[in-house]
Design a protein around this motif. Structure first.
Motif, PDB file in Angstrom:
ATOM      1  N   ASP A  53       0.804  -1.223   0.000  1.00 29.48           N
ATOM      2  CA  ASP A  53       0.000   0.000   0.000  1.00 29.48           C
ATOM      3  C   ASP A  53       0.839   1.275   0.000  1.00 29.48           C
ATOM      4  N   ALA A  54       2.056   1.224   0.538  1.00 28.85           N
ATOM      5  CA  ALA A  54       2.898   2.425   0.633  1.00 28.85           C
ATOM      6  C   ALA A  54       3.435   2.881  -0.717  1.00 28.85           C
ATOM      7  N   LEU A  55       3.349   2.043  -1.736  1.00 32.54           N
ATOM      8  CA  LEU A  55       3.876   2.392  -3.057  1.00 32.54           C
ATOM      9  C   LEU A  55       2.878   3.251  -3.829  1.00 32.54           C
ATOM     10  N   PRO A  56       3.350   4.071  -4.775  1.00 29.12           N
ATOM     11  CA  PRO A  56       2.432   4.888  -5.572  1.00 29.12           C
ATOM     12  C   PRO A  56       1.443   4.054  -6.382  1.00 29.12           C
ATOM     13  N   TRP A  78       7.495   5.449 -12.771  1.00 28.50           N
ATOM     14  CA  TRP A  78       8.866   5.196 -13.221  1.00 28.50           C
ATOM     15  C   TRP A  78       9.030   5.495 -14.715  1.00 28.50           C
ATOM     16  N   THR A  79      10.107   6.183 -15.079  1.00 30.78           N
ATOM     17  CA  THR A  79      10.421   6.351 -16.506  1.00 30.78           C
ATOM     18  C   THR A  79      11.197   5.149 -17.010  1.00 30.78           C
ATOM     19  N   GLU A  80      11.918   4.495 -16.115  1.00 34.17           N
ATOM     20  CA  GLU A  80      12.667   3.277 -16.442  1.00 34.17           C
ATOM     21  C   GLU A  80      12.435   2.274 -15.323  1.00 34.17           C
ATOM     22  N   PHE A  81      12.293   1.010 -15.686  1.00 36.25           N
ATOM     23  CA  PHE A  81      12.143  -0.057 -14.704  1.00 36.25           C
ATOM     24  C   PHE A  81      12.697  -1.313 -15.348  1.00 36.25           C
ATOM     25  N   GLU A  82      13.974  -1.562 -15.112  1.00 36.48           N
ATOM     26  CA  GLU A  82      14.668  -2.673 -15.761  1.00 36.48           C
ATOM     27  C   GLU A  82      14.878  -3.821 -14.791  1.00 36.48           C
ATOM     28  N   ILE A  83      14.524  -5.000 -15.240  1.00 32.38           N
ATOM     29  CA  ILE A  83      14.749  -6.203 -14.454  1.00 32.38           C
ATOM     30  C   ILE A  83      16.098  -6.774 -14.866  1.00 32.38           C
ATOM     31  N   GLY A  84      17.008  -6.843 -13.906  1.00 26.93           N
ATOM     32  CA  GLY A  84      18.332  -7.395 -14.170  1.00 26.93           C
ATOM     33  C   GLY A  84      18.375  -8.867 -13.810  1.00 26.93           C
ATOM     34  N   GLU A  85      19.401  -9.235 -13.098  1.00 29.11           N
ATOM     35  CA  GLU A  85      19.603 -10.634 -12.726  1.00 29.11           C
ATOM     36  C   GLU A  85      18.410 -11.159 -11.930  1.00 29.11           C
ATOM     37  N   GLN A  86      17.994 -12.363 -12.282  1.00 25.77           N
ATOM     38  CA  GLN A  86      16.908 -13.015 -11.575  1.00 25.77           C
ATOM     39  C   GLN A  86      17.361 -14.375 -11.078  1.00 25.77           C
ATOM     40  N   ARG A  87      16.841 -14.712  -9.920  1.00 29.64           N
ATOM     41  CA  ARG A  87      17.149 -16.021  -9.349  1.00 29.64           C
ATOM     42  C   ARG A  87      15.845 -16.676  -8.931  1.00 29.64           C
ATOM     43  N   ARG A 113      16.659  -1.926 -11.541  1.00 27.95           N
ATOM     44  CA  ARG A 113      17.174  -0.569 -11.710  1.00 27.95           C
ATOM     45  C   ARG A 113      16.007   0.242 -12.230  1.00 27.95           C
ATOM     46  N   ALA A 114      15.695   1.332 -11.522  1.00 26.54           N
ATOM     47  CA  ALA A 114      14.542   2.137 -11.910  1.00 26.54           C
ATOM     48  C   ALA A 114      14.862   3.622 -11.757  1.00 26.54           C
ATOM     49  N   ARG A 115      14.172   4.438 -12.559  1.00 25.80           N
ATOM     50  CA  ARG A 115      14.307   5.893 -12.467  1.00 25.80           C
ATOM     51  C   ARG A 115      12.916   6.465 -12.228  1.00 25.80           C
ATOM     52  N   ALA A 116      12.779   7.222 -11.128  1.00 23.93           N
ATOM     53  CA  ALA A 116      11.493   7.818 -10.765  1.00 23.93           C
ATOM     54  C   ALA A 116      11.143   8.950 -11.722  1.00 23.93           C
ATOM     55  N   ARG A 117       9.915   8.945 -12.188  1.00 25.22           N
ATOM     56  CA  ARG A 117       9.452   9.975 -13.115  1.00 25.22           C
ATOM     57  C   ARG A 117       9.422  11.348 -12.438  1.00 25.22           C
ATOM     58  N   ALA A 118       8.951  11.423 -11.208  1.00 20.99           N
ATOM     59  CA  ALA A 118       8.768  12.708 -10.521  1.00 20.99           C
ATOM     60  C   ALA A 118      10.086  13.395 -10.183  1.00 20.99           C
ATOM     61  N   THR A 119      11.090  12.612  -9.825  1.00 20.62           N
ATOM     62  CA  THR A 119      12.331  13.201  -9.315  1.00 20.62           C
ATOM     63  C   THR A 119      13.545  12.950 -10.184  1.00 20.62           C
ATOM     64  N   GLY A 120      13.464  11.972 -11.064  1.00 13.05           N
ATOM     65  CA  GLY A 120      14.613  11.582 -11.872  1.00 13.05           C
ATOM     66  C   GLY A 120      15.608  10.748 -11.099  1.00 13.05           C
ATOM     67  N   ARG A 121      15.306  10.458  -9.854  1.00 14.01           N
ATOM     68  CA  ARG A 121      16.210   9.694  -9.002  1.00 14.01           C
ATOM     69  C   ARG A 121      16.284   8.248  -9.462  1.00 14.01           C
ATOM     70  N   GLU A 122      17.497   7.720  -9.564  1.00 11.84           N
ATOM     71  CA  GLU A 122      17.703   6.328  -9.948  1.00 11.84           C
ATOM     72  C   GLU A 122      17.928   5.488  -8.704  1.00 11.84           C
ATOM     73  N   LEU A 123      17.278   4.345  -8.676  1.00 13.33           N
ATOM     74  CA  LEU A 123      17.399   3.419  -7.560  1.00 13.33           C
ATOM     75  C   LEU A 123      17.763   2.034  -8.076  1.00 13.33           C
ATOM     76  N   GLU A 153       9.386   7.626  -1.555  1.00 11.25           N
ATOM     77  CA  GLU A 153      10.026   8.936  -1.477  1.00 11.25           C
ATOM     78  C   GLU A 153      10.609   9.353  -2.821  1.00 11.25           C
ATOM     79  N   ALA A 154      11.234   8.432  -3.520  1.00 11.34           N
ATOM     80  CA  ALA A 154      11.813   8.734  -4.819  1.00 11.34           C
ATOM     81  C   ALA A 154      10.745   9.154  -5.830  1.00 11.34           C
ATOM     82  N   CYS A 155       9.522   8.682  -5.640  1.00 15.63           N
ATOM     83  CA  CYS A 155       8.449   8.959  -6.588  1.00 15.63           C
ATOM     84  C   CYS A 155       7.586  10.174  -6.206  1.00 15.63           C
ATOM     85  N   ARG A 156       7.870  10.795  -5.071  1.00 14.05           N
ATOM     86  CA  ARG A 156       7.059  11.940  -4.638  1.00 14.05           C
ATOM     87  C   ARG A 156       7.364  13.196  -5.431  1.00 14.05           C
ATOM     88  N   GLU A 157       6.310  13.805  -5.947  1.00 13.28           N
ATOM     89  CA  GLU A 157       6.422  15.053  -6.725  1.00 13.28           C
ATOM     90  C   GLU A 157       7.136  16.150  -5.930  1.00 13.28           C
TER      91      GLU A 157
END
Length: 162
Positions: A53-56, A78-87, A113-123, A153-157
């Motif tokens: 529930d805490a997610l946008p 998210w402007t980017e949401f890439e799935i890397g290594e999976q196990r 690896r993702a980049r928030a649309r609102a802030t441009g922050r990469e996580l 927080e990364a996604c907050r306008e």
């Protein structure tokens, strides 16, 4: 009813094919630009996705229409949401996520690896998902995020421009 490609059988094969379809869907522009038909064959018509529930894009998403709305909400975050290594960690049958039949429960650990649309922050963060498959389709998904507060927080306008 949309059918799975005939080469897809077993829980791990279904998930591997679904993640590849998801990558094609996102590469084509995602919601509003790509057709959900790329993903629909991998999800049961009554699929249920439970997001924290805490997610946008938090809440419970039901059926194909719910999944389409989920992808719209996620794309808004998210402007980017890439799935890397999976196990693939475990299967209901105690195997490594391969399963012998066309159903079971699989736990997948994915590096994101993702980049928030609102802030441009990469996580960069892991997601652990418990995914149930029946009759060769995903019926239920429970994602677990280690730090939902950091994602929200990364996604907050209001964080933009600070």
């Amino acid at each position: 009813m949309t059918t799975l490609p005939t080469s897809v059988s077993g829980p791990r094969a279904v998930l591997t094919a679904m993640y590849a379809a998801e990558a094609r869907y996102l590469a084509a522009g995602g919601p509003g630009r790509a057709s959900f038909d790329l993903l629909a064959p991998y999800f049961a018509p009554d699929v249920v996705l439970h997001q924290a529930d805490a997610l946008p894009y938090g809440g419970t998403w039901r059926g194909h229409e719910g999944m389409e709305r989920f992808f719209l909400a996620m794309s808004a975050a998210w402007t980017e949401f890439e799935i890397g290594e999976q196990r693939f960690l475990v299967a209901e049958d105690g195997g490594e996520g391969d399963g012998d039949g066309d159903g079971g429960t699989v736990v997948v650990r994915s590096e994101i690896r993702a980049r928030a649309r609102a802030t441009g922050r990469e996580l960069a963060f892991p997601i652990l998902q418990t995914i149930t498959i029946a009759d060769g389709r995903i019926t239920e998904v429970w994602p677990f995020y280690w730090d939902t507060a950091a994602l929200a927080e990364a996604c907050r306008e209001e964080q933009a421009g600070q």
